[in-house]
Design a protein around this motif. Structure first.
Motif, PDB file in Angstrom:
ATOM      1  N   SER A  33       3.888  -7.636   1.603  1.00  0.00           N
ATOM      2  CA  SER A  33       2.682  -8.303   1.096  1.00  0.00           C
ATOM      3  C   SER A  33       1.525  -7.541   1.777  1.00  0.00           C
ATOM      4  O   SER A  33       0.290  -7.707   1.182  1.00  0.00           O
ATOM      5  N   ARG A  34       1.382  -6.610   2.677  1.00  0.00           N
ATOM      6  CA  ARG A  34       0.593  -5.840   3.289  1.00  0.00           C
ATOM      7  C   ARG A  34       0.455  -4.489   2.470  1.00  0.00           C
ATOM      8  O   ARG A  34      -0.628  -3.810   2.708  1.00  0.00           O
ATOM      9  N   VAL A  35       1.190  -4.241   1.567  1.00  0.00           N
ATOM     10  CA  VAL A  35       1.044  -2.747   0.988  1.00  0.00           C
ATOM     11  C   VAL A  35       0.929  -2.636  -0.422  1.00  0.00           C
ATOM     12  O   VAL A  35       1.786  -2.386  -1.046  1.00  0.00           O
ATOM     13  N   ASP A  36      -0.092  -3.224  -0.936  1.00  0.00           N
ATOM     14  CA  ASP A  36      -0.279  -3.434  -2.462  1.00  0.00           C
ATOM     15  C   ASP A  36      -0.667  -2.064  -3.025  1.00  0.00           C
ATOM     16  O   ASP A  36      -1.943  -1.389  -2.537  1.00  0.00           O
ATOM     17  N   PRO A  37       0.186  -1.423  -3.767  1.00  0.00           N
ATOM     18  CA  PRO A  37      -0.490   0.028  -4.180  1.00  0.00           C
ATOM     19  C   PRO A  37      -1.768   0.034  -5.016  1.00  0.00           C
ATOM     20  O   PRO A  37      -2.561   0.966  -4.869  1.00  0.00           O
ATOM     21  N   ALA A  38      -1.995  -0.942  -5.786  1.00  0.00           N
ATOM     22  CA  ALA A  38      -3.421  -1.062  -6.496  1.00  0.00           C
ATOM     23  C   ALA A  38      -4.359  -1.162  -5.741  1.00  0.00           C
ATOM     24  O   ALA A  38      -5.707  -0.548  -5.793  1.00  0.00           O
ATOM     25  N   GLN A  39      -4.339  -1.865  -4.343  1.00  0.00           N
ATOM     26  CA  GLN A  39      -5.374  -1.779  -3.546  1.00  0.00           C
ATOM     27  C   GLN A  39      -5.522  -0.466  -2.709  1.00  0.00           C
ATOM     28  O   GLN A  39      -6.473  -0.112  -2.357  1.00  0.00           O
ATOM     29  N   ILE A  40      -4.312   0.110  -2.194  1.00  0.00           N
ATOM     30  CA  ILE A  40      -4.450   1.050  -1.528  1.00  0.00           C
ATOM     31  C   ILE A  40      -4.876   2.353  -2.199  1.00  0.00           C
ATOM     32  O   ILE A  40      -5.612   3.203  -1.766  1.00  0.00           O
ATOM     33  N   PHE A  41      -4.515   2.643  -3.492  1.00  0.00           N
ATOM     34  CA  PHE A  41      -5.155   3.750  -4.515  1.00  0.00           C
ATOM     35  C   PHE A  41      -6.387   3.330  -5.031  1.00  0.00           C
ATOM     36  O   PHE A  41      -6.761   4.007  -5.812  1.00  0.00           O
TER      37      PHE A  41
ATOM     38  N   VAL B 117      12.445  -4.265  -1.972  1.00  0.00           N
ATOM     39  CA  VAL B 117      12.703  -4.305  -0.197  1.00  0.00           C
ATOM     40  C   VAL B 117      12.806  -2.623  -0.165  1.00  0.00           C
ATOM     41  O   VAL B 117      13.995  -2.177  -0.535  1.00  0.00           O
ATOM     42  N   ALA B 118      12.027  -2.269   0.838  1.00  0.00           N
ATOM     43  CA  ALA B 118      12.187  -1.035   1.344  1.00  0.00           C
ATOM     44  C   ALA B 118      11.658   0.195   0.511  1.00  0.00           C
ATOM     45  O   ALA B 118      12.001   1.201   0.880  1.00  0.00           O
TER      46      ALA B 118
ATOM     47  N   MET C 131       6.456   5.187  -2.208  1.00  0.00           N
ATOM     48  CA  MET C 131       5.568   4.940  -0.892  1.00  0.00           C
ATOM     49  C   MET C 131       6.118   4.149  -0.262  1.00  0.00           C
ATOM     50  O   MET C 131       6.646   2.858  -0.240  1.00  0.00           O
ATOM     51  N   GLY C 132       6.604   4.390   1.112  1.00  0.00           N
ATOM     52  CA  GLY C 132       7.384   3.850   2.225  1.00  0.00           C
ATOM     53  C   GLY C 132       5.917   3.564   2.974  1.00  0.00           C
ATOM     54  O   GLY C 132       4.707   3.662   2.762  1.00  0.00           O
ATOM     55  N   HIS C 133       6.384   2.552   4.052  1.00  0.00           N
ATOM     56  CA  HIS C 133       5.188   1.990   5.034  1.00  0.00           C
ATOM     57  C   HIS C 133       5.700   1.756   6.342  1.00  0.00           C
ATOM     58  O   HIS C 133       6.883   1.579   6.429  1.00  0.00           O
ATOM     59  N   GLY C 134       4.437   1.859   7.200  1.00  0.00           N
ATOM     60  CA  GLY C 134       4.853   1.199   8.532  1.00  0.00           C
ATOM     61  C   GLY C 134       5.444  -0.148   8.511  1.00  0.00           C
ATOM     62  O   GLY C 134       4.827  -1.190   7.910  1.00  0.00           O
ATOM     63  N   MET C 135       6.070  -0.574   9.726  1.00  0.00           N
ATOM     64  CA  MET C 135       6.439  -1.731  10.020  1.00  0.00           C
ATOM     65  C   MET C 135       7.278  -2.371   9.152  1.00  0.00           C
ATOM     66  O   MET C 135       6.968  -3.808   8.641  1.00  0.00           O
TER      67      MET C 135
ATOM     68  N   ALA D 270       5.270   9.366   0.007  1.00  0.00           N
ATOM     69  CA  ALA D 270       4.218   8.989   0.598  1.00  0.00           C
ATOM     70  C   ALA D 270       4.711   7.956   1.583  1.00  0.00           C
ATOM     71  O   ALA D 270       5.737   7.152   1.617  1.00  0.00           O
ATOM     72  N   PHE D 271       3.642   7.887   2.438  1.00  0.00           N
ATOM     73  CA  PHE D 271       4.033   6.626   3.606  1.00  0.00           C
ATOM     74  C   PHE D 271       2.574   6.395   4.086  1.00  0.00           C
ATOM     75  O   PHE D 271       1.805   6.906   4.613  1.00  0.00           O
ATOM     76  N   PHE D 272       2.401   5.014   3.815  1.00  0.00           N
ATOM     77  CA  PHE D 272       1.115   4.186   4.285  1.00  0.00           C
ATOM     78  C   PHE D 272       1.498   3.630   5.704  1.00  0.00           C
ATOM     79  O   PHE D 272       2.469   2.724   5.909  1.00  0.00           O
ATOM     80  N   ALA D 273       0.560   3.757   6.535  1.00  0.00           N
ATOM     81  CA  ALA D 273       0.728   3.428   7.969  1.00  0.00           C
ATOM     82  C   ALA D 273      -0.190   2.278   8.090  1.00  0.00           C
ATOM     83  O   ALA D 273      -1.334   2.317   8.093  1.00  0.00           O
TER      84      ALA D 273
END
Length: 217
Positions: free
Chosen positions: A50-58, A71-72, A106-110, A194-197
């Motif tokens: 829930s913390r990594v919404d692509p529309a929000q990040i980009f 998942v992942a 796009m992967g992500h941290g945590m 890509a990877f979002f921290a």
């Protein structure tokens, strides 16, 4: 069953009302162009987290990116065995019907899925009790071996190595799809990792030649 709504649904409805005021009404012309179809040029494969919404990040408008989340942020390899191949169906639609020009994994941290793949804590659980997750993240078993040997199976260094490796595994699996291989070879499709921290909000992009991720900014 009751006619009362939950606090969770109330928050969603309140958000919908804000969207109608600030997202829909001021942009009716944009929405009107989407009534008869979509023409996104980019597909993003991201985690369900829930913390990594692509529309929000980009920071994109509706209709700009075709998104698949699981998942992942995994892409399974091409296979034709019986079953329900949700990610494969979405990929096929994006590549063959929408004709996207770019696929971003796009992967992500945590990432909880990557952490579970590393610790294998769900191994042996029954479907519905963790077994579906265990089976899904087993796609990372091969990538896990050198990471566990170098970093162990706990701690942030090991977890981040698994998260970055997950992106590379999904890119490898994407290239097992004939339509992806064909279009990448012809130059009609590009694949990007890509990877979002989450910790600092920085997006990193993979240089496949070196195998390293570098900040996009």
């Amino acid at each position: 069953m009751t006619d009362e709504t939950s606090p969770q649904l109330d928050r969603l409805i309140a958000g919908y009302r804000r969207f109608r005021e600030s997202g829909w009404n001021p942009n009716r012309e944009r929405w009107a162009t989407l009534r008869d179809g979509q023409q996104p040029e980019v597909m993003v494969i991201a985690c369900s987290d829930s913390r990594v919404d692509p529309a929000q990040i980009f920071d994109v408008d509706p209709g700009e990116i075709f998104v698949v989340r699981n998942v992942a942020a995994m892409v399974p390899p091409f296979e034709t065995t019986p079953g329900h191949h949700g990610v494969s169906a979405a990929l096929e639609f994006a590549v063959q019907v929408l004709k996207v020009k770019e696929i971003v994994v796009m992967g992500h941290g945590m990432c909880g899925g990557c952490k579970a793949a590393l610790t294998q804590e769900l191994r042996g659980t029954e479907p519905g009790e963790g077994g579906f997750i265990a089976d899904w993240i087993a796609m990372l078993d091969e990538a896990r071996v050198p990471i566990a040997a170098q970093h162990g199976t706990t701690g942030r260094a090991a977890e981040q190595a698994m998260e970055l490796a997950g992106v590379k595994v999904s890119l490898e699996n994407l290239r097992t799809f004939p339509c992806v291989r064909r279009k990448e070879r012809s130059g009609d499709l590009r694949l990007t990792g890509a990877f979002f921290a989450i910790s600092d909000g920085v997006l990193h992009v993979l240089d496949e030649a070196s195998g390293e991720f570098a900040p996009a900014d």
